[in-house]
Motif scaffolding. Structure first.
Motif, short mmCIF file in Angstrom:
data_model
loop_
_atom_site.label_atom_id
_atom_site.label_comp_id
_atom_site.label_asym_id
_atom_site.label_seq_id
_atom_site.Cartn_x
_atom_site.Cartn_y
_atom_site.Cartn_z
N LEU A 1 0.81 -1.21 0.00
CA LEU A 1 0.00 0.00 0.00
C LEU A 1 0.85 1.27 0.00
CD1 LEU A 1 -3.16 -0.50 2.26
CD2 LEU A 1 -3.05 -0.06 -0.18
N PRO A 2 1.93 1.36 0.79
CA PRO A 2 2.75 2.59 0.75
C PRO A 2 3.32 2.88 -0.63
CG PRO A 2 3.26 1.34 2.73
CD PRO A 2 2.39 0.46 1.88
N ALA A 3 3.40 1.88 -1.51
CA ALA A 3 3.92 2.13 -2.86
C ALA A 3 3.03 3.12 -3.61
CB ALA A 3 4.02 0.81 -3.64
N ILE A 4 1.73 3.09 -3.33
CA ILE A 4 0.82 4.05 -3.98
C ILE A 4 1.17 5.47 -3.55
CG2 ILE A 4 -1.58 4.61 -4.45
CD1 ILE A 4 -2.35 1.84 -3.47
N LEU A 5 1.44 5.64 -2.25
CA LEU A 5 1.82 6.96 -1.73
C LEU A 5 3.13 7.44 -2.35
CD1 LEU A 5 1.75 9.35 0.24
CD2 LEU A 5 2.72 7.84 1.99
N VAL A 6 4.13 6.57 -2.39
CA VAL A 6 5.42 6.96 -2.98
C VAL A 6 5.25 7.28 -4.46
CG1 VAL A 6 7.78 6.21 -3.45
CG2 VAL A 6 6.69 5.59 -1.30
N GLY A 7 4.41 6.51 -5.17
CA GLY A 7 4.17 6.78 -6.57
C GLY A 7 3.53 8.15 -6.79
N ALA A 8 2.59 8.51 -5.92
CA ALA A 8 1.95 9.81 -6.02
C ALA A 8 2.96 10.94 -5.78
CB ALA A 8 0.79 9.91 -5.04
N LEU A 9 3.83 10.76 -4.78
CA LEU A 9 4.85 11.77 -4.51
C LEU A 9 5.83 11.90 -5.67
CD1 LEU A 9 5.61 11.03 -0.75
CD2 LEU A 9 4.48 13.05 -1.67
N LEU A 10 6.25 10.77 -6.23
CA LEU A 10 7.15 10.81 -7.39
C LEU A 10 6.49 11.51 -8.57
CD1 LEU A 10 8.70 7.20 -7.38
CD2 LEU A 10 9.91 9.36 -6.98
N SER A 11 5.22 11.20 -8.81
CA SER A 11 4.50 11.82 -9.92
C SER A 11 4.43 13.33 -9.74
CB SER A 11 3.09 11.23 -10.01
OG SER A 11 2.33 11.89 -11.00
N ALA A 12 4.20 13.77 -8.49
CA ALA A 12 4.09 15.22 -8.24
C ALA A 12 5.43 15.92 -8.43
CB ALA A 12 3.55 15.45 -6.82
N PHE A 13 6.47 15.38 -7.82
CA PHE A 13 7.74 16.12 -7.79
C PHE A 13 8.56 15.95 -9.08
CE2 PHE A 13 6.69 15.91 -3.26
CZ PHE A 13 6.73 17.28 -2.98
N LEU A 14 8.31 14.87 -9.83
CA LEU A 14 8.99 14.75 -11.12
C LEU A 14 8.41 15.70 -12.15
CD1 LEU A 14 9.52 10.88 -11.42
CD2 LEU A 14 11.25 12.63 -11.00
N THR A 15 7.12 16.06 -11.99
CA THR A 15 6.51 17.00 -12.94
C THR A 15 6.58 18.44 -12.46
OG1 THR A 15 4.35 16.52 -11.94
CG2 THR A 15 4.93 15.31 -13.93
N LEU A 16 7.00 18.67 -11.22
CA LEU A 16 7.07 20.04 -10.71
C LEU A 16 7.99 20.94 -11.53
CD1 LEU A 16 6.35 22.18 -8.64
CD2 LEU A 16 8.14 21.26 -7.14
N PRO A 17 9.21 20.49 -11.93
CA PRO A 17 10.05 21.38 -12.74
C PRO A 17 9.40 21.81 -14.05
CG PRO A 17 11.33 19.54 -11.89
CD PRO A 17 9.90 19.23 -11.61
#
Length: 300
Positions: free
Chosen positions: A186-202
């Motif tokens: 389940l925590p993988a979903i959270l980490v995936g969401a954080l990666l998706s957010a911060f990889l697209t932030l730039p």
């Protein structure tokens, strides 16, 4: 939980999934990468609160010691979250959802290639029919001069999902063989969401979304992603995978209908034809699987 209540909850899950397209069409002017940033960030916030309540405040400590499957699954979730929202900004809701609907067939094919699962003839036929539907939709769009970029980006989602589900099946099989406790995924979903957010932030910076857009994307992050993800995990203990897959097809029907009624997006004939072929392939495969299972369980 009774079976009828579990089915009702699964239908509610598909309703929540299906609002992404019509809500995205109500945005003012947020660019594609910023749309994904706010949605994924709000999804991560919702998941963090939910996991803290479910696992306790120390669940992050366990995440720090997580095994490699958790991190590979996180990358898959990040790809799914990101590609889905970017695709919605590049093509119609119907094209995206029809492309996503081929996911169970790709998963079955990956299970055969990487896990050695034997596929019955009905599943091979469904893969062929579903592939024909996607090829028809892409081919007609290309012939009409339409851009295929959005549909190709959307195709990333079922491929990443197939890798993710195949990984989860492999972990479950290994744990059953050696009796070890499987890792908490389940925590993988959270980490995936954080990666998706911060990889697209730039690519989203400087942020330009209005308060109206941020509110709608927060709605998507929590209601369209975080809550349904948690519900599906719970329902996987009540409903067989075939039934969940079959009910999950309602997302395509609901999503296309919302976009048609709420945003005026009428699906093209090529999309309708390709979608009917994909959905028919999935329904036929799952119904035959359920029928075969019931026949095997019936007393002689």
């Amino acid at each position: 939980m009774t079976h009828s209540r579990a089915v009702a909850l699964m239908i509610l899950v598909t309703l929540m999934w299906s609002i992404a397209g019509v809500v995205t069409r109500q945005l003012d002017a947020a660019p594609a990468f910023e749309v994904n940033f706010w949605r994924s960030l709000c999804n991560a916030a919702g998941l963090f609160m939910a996991l803290s309540a479910m696992r306790g405040p120390d669940f992050l400590r366990g995440l720090a010691a997580a095994r490699w499957p958790v991190w590979v699954s996180s990358l898959c979730w990040a790809a799914m979250f990101t590609a889905f929202m970017i695709a919605l900004t590049l093509t119609t809701v119907a094209n995206v959802l029809v492309t996503l609907a081929v996911g169970p067939l790709i998963t079955a094919l990956f299970a055969r290639l990487f896990l050695g699962h034997r596929l019955p003839l009905r599943t091979w036929a469904a893969i062929a029919l579903g592939g024909a539907g996607i090829a028809w939709m892409f081919g007609r769009e290309a012939a009409a001069g339409a851009s295929l970029t959005g549909s190709l980006v959307a195709f990333t989602v079922p491929v990443a999902a197939a890798i993710n589900w195949t990984l989860l099946q492999s972990i479950a099989g290994e744990s059953a063989d050696d009796g070890a406790k499987p890792p908490d995924m389940l925590p993988a979903i959270l980490v995936g969401a954080l990666l998706s957010a911060f990889l697209t932030l730039p690519f989203a910076w400087p942020l330009q979304a209005s308060l109206h857009d941020v509110a709608l994307l927060a709605l998507l992050g929590v209601v369209q992603l975080a809550i349904p993800c948690l519900l599906v995990v719970r329902l996987s203990r009540e409903l067989p995978a075939a039934e969940i897959a079959l009910l999950g097809l309602l997302e395509v029907l609901f999503g296309v209908t919302w976009a048609w009624l709420g945003a005026g997006e009428q699906p093209s004939p090529a999309t309708l034809t390709g979608g009917c072929l994909v959905i028919a392939a999935l329904i036929l495969n799952e119904m035959l699987a359920i029928r075969q299972k019931r026949a095997a369980l019936a007393p002689p």
